[in-house]
Write a protein that holds these residues in place. Sequence first.
Motif, mmCIF file in Angstrom:
data_model
loop_
_atom_site.group_PDB
_atom_site.id
_atom_site.type_symbol
_atom_site.label_atom_id
_atom_site.label_comp_id
_atom_site.label_asym_id
_atom_site.label_seq_id
_atom_site.Cartn_x
_atom_site.Cartn_y
_atom_site.Cartn_z
ATOM 1 N N THR A 59 0.820 -1.205 0.000
ATOM 2 C CA THR A 59 0.000 0.000 0.000
ATOM 3 C C THR A 59 0.856 1.258 0.000
ATOM 4 O OG1 THR A 59 -1.705 -1.201 1.232
ATOM 5 C CG2 THR A 59 -1.877 1.202 1.172
ATOM 6 N N ALA A 60 0.508 2.162 -0.908
ATOM 7 C CA ALA A 60 1.170 3.465 -0.978
ATOM 8 C C ALA A 60 0.308 4.542 -0.352
ATOM 9 C CB ALA A 60 1.477 3.829 -2.430
ATOM 10 N N ALA A 61 -1.003 4.488 -0.619
ATOM 11 C CA ALA A 61 -1.929 5.484 -0.080
ATOM 12 C C ALA A 61 -3.302 4.846 0.068
ATOM 13 C CB ALA A 61 -2.013 6.710 -0.984
ATOM 14 N N ALA A 62 -4.022 5.265 1.101
ATOM 15 C CA ALA A 62 -5.399 4.822 1.306
ATOM 16 C C ALA A 62 -6.167 5.992 1.896
ATOM 17 C CB ALA A 62 -5.455 3.611 2.244
ATOM 18 N N GLU A 87 -10.486 2.748 -0.787
ATOM 19 C CA GLU A 87 -9.795 3.624 -1.733
ATOM 20 C C GLU A 87 -8.292 3.481 -1.513
ATOM 21 O OE1 GLU A 87 -13.154 7.168 -2.127
ATOM 22 O OE2 GLU A 87 -11.407 7.500 -0.862
ATOM 23 N N GLY A 88 -7.661 2.613 -2.289
ATOM 24 C CA GLY A 88 -6.246 2.335 -2.052
ATOM 25 C C GLY A 88 -5.436 2.212 -3.327
ATOM 26 N N THR A 89 -4.178 2.594 -3.224
ATOM 27 C CA THR A 89 -3.219 2.412 -4.313
ATOM 28 C C THR A 89 -1.961 1.747 -3.754
ATOM 29 O OG1 THR A 89 -2.262 4.614 -3.962
ATOM 30 C CG2 THR A 89 -4.024 4.423 -5.611
ATOM 31 N N GLY A 90 -1.180 1.168 -4.649
ATOM 32 C CA GLY A 90 0.050 0.542 -4.190
ATOM 33 C C GLY A 90 0.871 0.001 -5.339
ATOM 34 N N GLY A 105 5.838 -4.591 -9.623
ATOM 35 C CA GLY A 105 6.376 -3.251 -9.827
ATOM 36 C C GLY A 105 5.389 -2.256 -10.397
ATOM 37 N N ASP A 106 4.260 -2.726 -10.926
ATOM 38 C CA ASP A 106 3.261 -1.814 -11.479
ATOM 39 C C ASP A 106 2.635 -0.952 -10.378
ATOM 40 O OD1 ASP A 106 3.568 -2.601 -14.088
ATOM 41 O OD2 ASP A 106 1.827 -3.939 -14.120
ATOM 42 N N ARG A 107 2.313 0.280 -10.740
ATOM 43 C CA ARG A 107 1.592 1.209 -9.858
ATOM 44 C C ARG A 107 0.105 1.027 -10.132
ATOM 45 N NH1 ARG A 107 2.123 6.181 -11.212
ATOM 46 N NH2 ARG A 107 2.584 7.254 -9.252
ATOM 47 N N VAL A 108 -0.673 0.718 -9.077
ATOM 48 C CA VAL A 108 -2.044 0.257 -9.294
ATOM 49 C C VAL A 108 -3.016 0.931 -8.327
ATOM 50 C CG1 VAL A 108 -3.567 -1.770 -9.128
ATOM 51 C CG2 VAL A 108 -1.332 -1.967 -10.228
ATOM 52 N N PHE A 158 -10.732 -5.587 -11.713
ATOM 53 C CA PHE A 158 -11.365 -4.299 -11.451
ATOM 54 C C PHE A 158 -10.367 -3.257 -10.962
ATOM 55 C CE2 PHE A 158 -14.337 -7.762 -10.815
ATOM 56 C CZ PHE A 158 -15.288 -7.450 -11.772
ATOM 57 N N SER A 159 -9.100 -3.568 -11.105
ATOM 58 C CA SER A 159 -8.042 -2.633 -10.725
ATOM 59 C C SER A 159 -7.491 -1.963 -11.979
ATOM 60 C CB SER A 159 -6.930 -3.365 -9.972
ATOM 61 O OG SER A 159 -7.438 -3.964 -8.786
ATOM 62 N N ALA A 160 -6.749 -0.877 -11.775
ATOM 63 C CA ALA A 160 -6.250 -0.112 -12.922
ATOM 64 C C ALA A 160 -4.839 0.380 -12.652
ATOM 65 C CB ALA A 160 -7.163 1.075 -13.210
ATOM 66 N N LYS A 161 -4.037 0.434 -13.702
ATOM 67 C CA LYS A 161 -2.699 1.005 -13.578
ATOM 68 C C LYS A 161 -2.809 2.516 -13.415
ATOM 69 C CE LYS A 161 -0.427 -2.600 -16.311
ATOM 70 N NZ LYS A 161 0.339 -2.910 -17.541
ATOM 71 N N VAL A 162 -1.940 3.072 -12.584
ATOM 72 C CA VAL A 162 -1.903 4.511 -12.355
ATOM 73 C C VAL A 162 -0.846 5.114 -13.266
ATOM 74 C CG1 VAL A 162 -1.470 6.321 -10.651
ATOM 75 C CG2 VAL A 162 -2.647 4.214 -9.961
ATOM 76 N N PRO A 163 -1.205 6.116 -14.071
ATOM 77 C CA PRO A 163 -0.209 6.743 -14.967
ATOM 78 C C PRO A 163 0.946 7.339 -14.172
ATOM 79 C CG PRO A 163 -2.448 7.432 -15.533
ATOM 80 C CD PRO A 163 -2.549 6.691 -14.230
ATOM 81 N N ASP A 164 2.110 7.386 -14.791
ATOM 82 C CA ASP A 164 3.298 7.881 -14.108
ATOM 83 C C ASP A 164 3.183 9.339 -13.695
ATOM 84 O OD1 ASP A 164 4.532 5.424 -14.315
ATOM 85 O OD2 ASP A 164 5.578 5.907 -16.176
ATOM 86 N N ASP A 165 2.359 10.113 -14.416
ATOM 87 C CA ASP A 165 2.243 11.534 -14.092
ATOM 88 C C ASP A 165 1.171 11.820 -13.053
ATOM 89 O OD1 ASP A 165 0.106 10.930 -15.680
ATOM 90 O OD2 ASP A 165 0.333 12.626 -17.047
ATOM 91 N N LEU A 166 0.599 10.784 -12.457
ATOM 92 C CA LEU A 166 -0.384 10.937 -11.386
ATOM 93 C C LEU A 166 0.155 10.275 -10.135
ATOM 94 C CD1 LEU A 166 -3.263 11.833 -10.533
ATOM 95 C CD2 LEU A 166 -4.059 9.561 -11.240
ATOM 96 N N SER A 167 0.194 10.995 -9.035
ATOM 97 C CA SER A 167 0.729 10.424 -7.802
ATOM 98 C C SER A 167 -0.223 9.369 -7.248
ATOM 99 C CB SER A 167 0.953 11.521 -6.762
ATOM 100 O OG SER A 167 -0.269 11.935 -6.187
ATOM 101 N N LEU A 168 0.339 8.418 -6.531
ATOM 102 C CA LEU A 168 -0.480 7.380 -5.913
ATOM 103 C C LEU A 168 -1.383 7.955 -4.829
ATOM 104 C CD1 LEU A 168 2.177 4.514 -5.731
ATOM 105 C CD2 LEU A 168 0.226 4.674 -7.285
#
Length: 278
Positions: A59-62, A87-90, A105-108, A158-168
């Motif tokens: 987890t990076a952010a929740a 609401e979580g990313t990691g 390694g993917d940002r999700v 139902f998850s999605a990759k987060v673009p590099d220009d958007l912070s987690l």
Amino acid sequence: MSSLIPGEMLAAQVVKVTHPSPSCHIQPVTSYSQFNERYQIHKIPTPRSLGPNEILLKTAAASLCHTDLLVTAGKFPTKLPRTASHEGTGIVQAVGSAVKDFKIGDRVMAGLPKRPCGDCINCKGPENWHQYCQNIEGCIGFLVDGAFAEYLVADSAFSAKVPDDLSLVSAAPLACAGITIWGGIVRAAVPKNGWLAIVGSGGGLGHLGIQMARVKGINVIGIDAPDEGIALSKEAGCEHVFDARKGKEEVVREVQALTNGLGVEAAINVSYHEYHAA
């Protein structure tokens, strides 16, 4: 699974409290659900096994959603203990045997539904309402463990990759608040250069909706009541913001004047305040 993943992790949970029965020392312990209390941080086992379509995120952010408060209040059939937050990313640490769209390694951004059946009317449409599947294992943070932990298991479908220009950090609220207001904008079907009113434009959903609609080339009218909401609406890029405290009739007059008497193609109401009406 990698040996670098620890055997235990910290998690913020709505908990079930267990105490020895005071009546007799030979009776078993008694447990009760502790809703309407603050989260408690526990050390619990890190998930070690994944279903074929599941991914393990560090987890990076929740973020905290209003619905999390309803879970804490016992408004859902939540079995305790339960790790909160939907609401979580990691960062992906491990993938199930059938996962093809994600790699380590993917940002999700984690999706809310977990293992819906895929066969019921909510899964098959005409709307994409997997989260309402009656046979679902659960939505994270509600019926299965969520993102307020160091590691999180999500359904890759139902998850999605987060673009590099958007912070987690910025991406985490999009998992619920973002998807909710985006769904309203899509269903409103306002054409490019058309007019969309967002009632409650300075709230959690509203300020996201302003930015999404403007990217689609839609003219946005923000309507809110508190000074803070009006200020946030403008900060989010809304050029036309009306004060709902003036009353419905005056706001309608202002909208009509701005749009040369045409009004708006659609209005989205994301506020339940007494001043607000679409």
